[in-house]
Write an enzyme that holds these catalytic residues in place. Structure first.
Site, short mmCIF file in Angstrom:
data_model
loop_
_atom_site.label_atom_id
_atom_site.label_comp_id
_atom_site.label_asym_id
_atom_site.label_seq_id
_atom_site.Cartn_x
_atom_site.Cartn_y
_atom_site.Cartn_z
N PRO A 1 0.79 -1.24 0.00
CA PRO A 1 0.00 0.00 0.00
C PRO A 1 0.82 1.29 0.00
CG PRO A 1 0.04 -0.93 2.20
CD PRO A 1 0.78 -1.91 1.32
N CYS A 2 1.47 1.55 -1.13
CA CYS A 2 2.26 2.78 -1.23
C CYS A 2 1.37 4.02 -1.16
CB CYS A 2 3.09 2.79 -2.50
SG CYS A 2 2.20 2.34 -3.99
N HIS A 3 0.07 3.87 -1.40
CA HIS A 3 -0.83 5.02 -1.30
C HIS A 3 -0.97 5.50 0.14
CE1 HIS A 3 -3.34 1.42 -0.72
NE2 HIS A 3 -4.14 2.18 0.01
#
Length: 276
Positions: free
Chosen positions: A242-244
């Protein structure tokens, strides 16, 4: 995936533009009118997509939402596991299994790998997925960048691999990625430093956010904030890794490889579904 997902994301994407250009928060009728939809239709679309009212969702899409998230749901990663396992918010422990490719395999540029790929619908528009026999190795979103560019971007990461279009081979993992039902397997293909960063991202619970500096500290390189941010941006399996959920310390969104509207949509979608 249900084909309505792409439609729902398209409506949300237009809503972001409408909200950003408005001088003040928009009433339901005004927001629906700007997207050339009836209020009732707009309400149904958003309720079906995310489970909360358009008024509430508009708050999640607001430009200040990232700062509010950082104040209220900031995870330092030292305590991420306790926070994440305290309820149903943690997605990854339930259905995600991953393994990393060895540095030697990565250095070979994917030589000897067969990577199967396909285009799928997702809650955030068209998605390109790629996978080896061991799991998904690529997941990118094309709503902002285009399908061809997204495919080329992912493919260029493993230039020596053999690519075969075979969406059925990876469809169960993709389905699990977006529904949380079944098991999503991952194969992380990257340099050792990058894999450490991606592993740290996997510790951020759903609905929470962290900072690039927290990630750098977590992997034992507190001064390597810029390098950590670069590795976040090069994450090949977006959404599942989950780089967001990585923000700047100031609360600014930072960049997003597949376009900031997608990042905002993901953060808003998670927050709204957590509430619903």
């Amino acid at each position: 995936m249900d084909q309505s997902h792409a439609y729902h994301y398209g409506v949300m994407r237009r809503a972001i533009d409408a909200i950003d250009t408005a001088a003040a928060p928009l009433a339901l009728e005004e927001l629906a009118a700007r997207m050339e939809m009836s209020p009732a239709h707009f309400q149904r679309v958003f309720s079906a997509w995310v489970g909360v009212s358009p008024k509430r969702y508009q708050q999640y899409l607001a430009l200040g939402h990232a700062k509010a998230l950082l104040r209220a749901r900031h995870t330092t990663l030292e305590t991420a596991q306790q926070v994440g396992l305290s309820g149903s918010g943690r997605l990854h422990d339930l259905f995600l299994r991953w393994e990393a490719m060895s540095p030697g395999e990565y250095g070979a540029g994917g030589a000897g790998l067969e990577i199967r790929h396909g285009q799928f619908d997702s809650p955030f528009g068209p998605a390109i997925a790629m996978g080896t026999a061991r799991g998904l190795c690529g997941l990118g979103f094309a709503a902002e960048t285009g399908v061809a560019a997204t495919f080329d971007d992912l493919r260029a990461r493993w230039p020596e691999a053999r690519f075969t279009e075979d969406p059925d081979a990876i469809a169960p993992w993709v389905e699990a990625a977006f529904t949380g039902r079944g098991e999503a397997r991952l194969q992380l293909i990257g340099a050792p430093f990058a894999i450490k960063v991606w592993q740290a991202l996997l510790e951020v619970p759903t609905g929470h956010v962290t900072t690039y500096s927290d990630i750098a500290a977590r992997i034992g390189a507190p001064r390597a904030v810029r390098a950590a941010a670069t590795a976040v941006g090069r994450n090949p399996v977006s959404w599942l890794i989950p780089c967001h959920r990585a923000l700047r310390k100031s609360g600014a969104l930072g960049g997003y490889h597949w376009g900031l509207p997608v990042k905002r949509a993901m953060l808003a979608w998670e927050a709204a579904r957590g509430e619903a």
